[in-house]
Write a protein that holds these residues in place. Structure first.
Motif, PDB file in Angstrom:
ATOM      1  N   LEU A   1       0.758  -1.442   0.034  1.00 56.85           N
ATOM      2  CA  LEU A   1       0.093  -0.125   0.015  1.00 56.85           C
ATOM      3  C   LEU A   1       0.748   1.209  -0.022  1.00 56.85           C
ATOM      4  O   LEU A   1       0.316   2.494   0.030  1.00 56.85           O
ATOM      5  CB  LEU A   1      -1.019   0.024   1.220  1.00 56.85           C
TER       6      LEU A   1
ATOM      7  N   ILE B   1      -0.028   4.130  -2.265  1.00 58.65           N
ATOM      8  CA  ILE B   1      -1.268   4.880  -1.681  1.00 58.65           C
ATOM      9  C   ILE B   1      -1.054   5.786  -0.497  1.00 58.65           C
ATOM     10  O   ILE B   1      -1.567   6.915  -0.317  1.00 58.65           O
ATOM     11  CB  ILE B   1      -2.431   3.921  -1.587  1.00 58.65           C
TER      12      ILE B   1
ATOM     13  N   TYR C   1      -0.141  10.591   1.572  1.00 57.59           N
ATOM     14  CA  TYR C   1      -0.752  11.134   2.758  1.00 57.59           C
ATOM     15  C   TYR C   1       0.476  11.594   3.865  1.00 57.59           C
ATOM     16  O   TYR C   1       0.345  12.619   4.341  1.00 57.59           O
ATOM     17  CB  TYR C   1      -1.588  10.140   3.338  1.00 57.59           C
TER      18      TYR C   1
ATOM     19  N   VAL D   1      -7.961   4.655   5.083  1.00 56.32           N
ATOM     20  CA  VAL D   1      -7.390   3.964   3.975  1.00 56.32           C
ATOM     21  C   VAL D   1      -6.785   2.636   4.223  1.00 56.32           C
ATOM     22  O   VAL D   1      -7.153   1.337   3.663  1.00 56.32           O
ATOM     23  CB  VAL D   1      -6.342   4.796   3.006  1.00 56.32           C
TER      24      VAL D   1
ATOM     25  N   ASN E   1      -8.418  -1.228   3.702  1.00 62.05           N
ATOM     26  CA  ASN E   1      -7.583  -2.502   3.055  1.00 62.05           C
ATOM     27  C   ASN E   1      -6.969  -3.340   3.957  1.00 62.05           C
ATOM     28  O   ASN E   1      -6.323  -4.246   3.335  1.00 62.05           O
ATOM     29  CB  ASN E   1      -6.319  -1.685   2.308  1.00 62.05           C
TER      30      ASN E   1
ATOM     31  N   LYS F   1      -8.017  -0.452  -2.355  1.00 56.05           N
ATOM     32  CA  LYS F   1      -8.701   0.843  -2.515  1.00 56.05           C
ATOM     33  C   LYS F   1      -8.084   2.067  -2.170  1.00 56.05           C
ATOM     34  O   LYS F   1      -7.304   2.113  -1.262  1.00 56.05           O
ATOM     35  CB  LYS F   1     -10.180   0.674  -1.846  1.00 56.05           C
ATOM     36  N   ALA F   2      -8.311   3.036  -3.073  1.00 57.36           N
ATOM     37  CA  ALA F   2      -7.674   4.335  -2.564  1.00 57.36           C
ATOM     38  C   ALA F   2      -8.941   5.459  -2.842  1.00 57.36           C
ATOM     39  O   ALA F   2      -9.962   5.065  -3.502  1.00 57.36           O
ATOM     40  CB  ALA F   2      -6.633   4.712  -3.764  1.00 57.36           C
ATOM     41  N   ARG F   3      -8.781   6.695  -2.200  1.00 58.88           N
ATOM     42  CA  ARG F   3      -9.639   7.705  -2.444  1.00 58.88           C
ATOM     43  C   ARG F   3      -8.816   8.953  -2.586  1.00 58.88           C
ATOM     44  O   ARG F   3      -7.676   9.242  -2.443  1.00 58.88           O
ATOM     45  CB  ARG F   3     -10.322   7.931  -1.012  1.00 58.88           C
TER      46      ARG F   3
ATOM     47  N   ALA G   1      -3.356  10.134  -4.124  1.00 55.66           N
ATOM     48  CA  ALA G   1      -3.630   8.875  -4.140  1.00 55.66           C
ATOM     49  C   ALA G   1      -5.251   8.774  -4.525  1.00 55.66           C
ATOM     50  O   ALA G   1      -6.074   8.538  -3.755  1.00 55.66           O
ATOM     51  CB  ALA G   1      -3.526   8.213  -2.746  1.00 55.66           C
ATOM     52  N   ASP G   2      -5.444   9.029  -5.921  1.00 54.99           N
ATOM     53  CA  ASP G   2      -6.817   8.938  -6.214  1.00 54.99           C
ATOM     54  C   ASP G   2      -7.028   7.745  -7.368  1.00 54.99           C
ATOM     55  O   ASP G   2      -7.902   7.566  -7.940  1.00 54.99           O
ATOM     56  CB  ASP G   2      -7.060  10.200  -7.041  1.00 54.99           C
TER      57      ASP G   2
ATOM     58  N   PRO H   1      -6.486   3.273  -7.833  1.00 59.18           N
ATOM     59  CA  PRO H   1      -5.961   1.977  -7.380  1.00 59.18           C
ATOM     60  C   PRO H   1      -4.618   1.646  -7.897  1.00 59.18           C
ATOM     61  O   PRO H   1      -4.200   2.030  -8.935  1.00 59.18           O
ATOM     62  CB  PRO H   1      -7.043   0.851  -7.825  1.00 59.18           C
TER      63      PRO H   1
END
Length: 313
Positions: free
Chosen positions: A96, A99, A103, A129, A133, A272-274, A287-288, A290
């Motif tokens: 991860l 991702i 942050y 996040v 995951n 998953k990312a946001r 991190a927008d 996957p």
């Protein structure tokens, strides 16, 4: 949320320390023979040390070493179980990393700008996040295995220090009733190797965060060994060797196994990312999208196909 969990975990450990300190009752620093830890663990361990030392004629040095090995073998499955869970979570964090890095970078920039509220918000988003995951906030360490092991560590400490006969015995020319500079230096080097091996398998960012542990643990063990009898030092020496063996098992077998498992998991269910909403993300990659787990760990560049044919034409 993370702060509350940390406080809860810290409270559990502090409570456990108070519980264990009260379970071996002492007078002027010497056990009185009362308390459940003393009755069920310290006394039997002391008897085992005496059995090896006198009845088997091995001496108190080997008696301490063999008793420590017995105790460590008993709790070894708990240590491996704890290491197994921590390794799985660490490997997930490795995958991860693309991702989570934005942050961390944005949070760092917010702190440097003095915006603590924004930095905290970014940390909370990053934890969300991780949770989405399947990454544990505490790295899968868990407190129960540690709490189960603590009475054994406490008991063997008291047994190696106060079993009758240990204070007057010698082992390889070392007076077990007094501190030994040779044993102290050996313990310091051993625990440095142990912490170095434990951080060697981490990704660069985690290794940087754990850098202080690389020096603090051996310094702490050296300081305590210098002030305590060599009988206790022998126990710590054997414990350090066992920890090195356990860490090698993790590095050579458990972690590669988890890398394979996690790669397959993320291939079937991409992480998953946001979208990251922060004014501090402009200098970092948001991190927008996957991330393909295959790209999470650097690989060698693939060779161009038919390169030779193209040159020959």
């Amino acid at each position: 949320m993370k702060k509350n969990k940390r406080l809860l975990l810290t409270g559990l450990f502090v409570a456990a320390l108070f519980l264990l300190s009260g379970c071996v009752q002492t007078k002027n620093g010497v056990p009185t023979g009362q308390g459940w830890v003393y009755e069920f663990l310290v006394a039997p361990m002391g008897q085992l040390i005496t059995f090896f030392a006198k009845e088997q004629g091995l001496g108190f040095g080997l008696g301490i070493i063999l008793t420590t090995l017995v105790v460590r073998v008993v709790i070894f499955p708990l240590g491996i179980y704890q290491a197994w869970k921590a390794s799985y979570q660490a490997v997930k964090r490795e995958h991860l990393k693309p991702i989570l890095d934005p942050y961390q970078e944005a949070s760092k920039k917010a702190k440097e700008a003095g915006n603590q509220q924004e930095a905290m918000r970014l940390q909370q988003e990053m934890m969300a996040v991780q949770k989405e995951n399947g990454v544990s906030m505490f790295g899968g360490i868990g407190c129960l295995p540690l709490l189960f092991q603590m009475p054994f560590f406490t008991a063997i400490f008291w047994a190696t220090r106060y079993t009758q006969g240990v204070q007057d015995a010698t082992f390889l020319g070392i007076d077990l009733g007094k501190s030994s500079i040779v044993l102290t230096i050996t313990i310091g080097v051993l625990y440095f190797i142990q912490t170095y091996i434990s951080t060697a398998a981490m990704d660069p960012m985690q290794r940087e965060q754990m850098k202080s542990m690389l020096y603090m643990t051996p310094i702490m063990m050296t300081a305590m060994s210098f002030t305590l009898p060599a009988g206790v030092g022998l126990y710590w020496l054997v414990g350090g060797v066992i920890q090195i063996i356990q860490q090698l098992i993790v590095n050579l077998f458990i972690r590669p196994h988890h890398r394979k498992i996690v790669t397959e998991e993320f291939e079937k269910n991409p992480p998953k990312a946001r979208p990251m909403t922060s004014s501090y993300k402009k200098d970092v990659t948001p991190a927008d999208k996957p991330v393909n787990p295959q790209n999470a760990i650097p690989k060698k560049a693939k060779k161009r196909r038919n390169a030779g044919k193209q040159r020959s034409r």
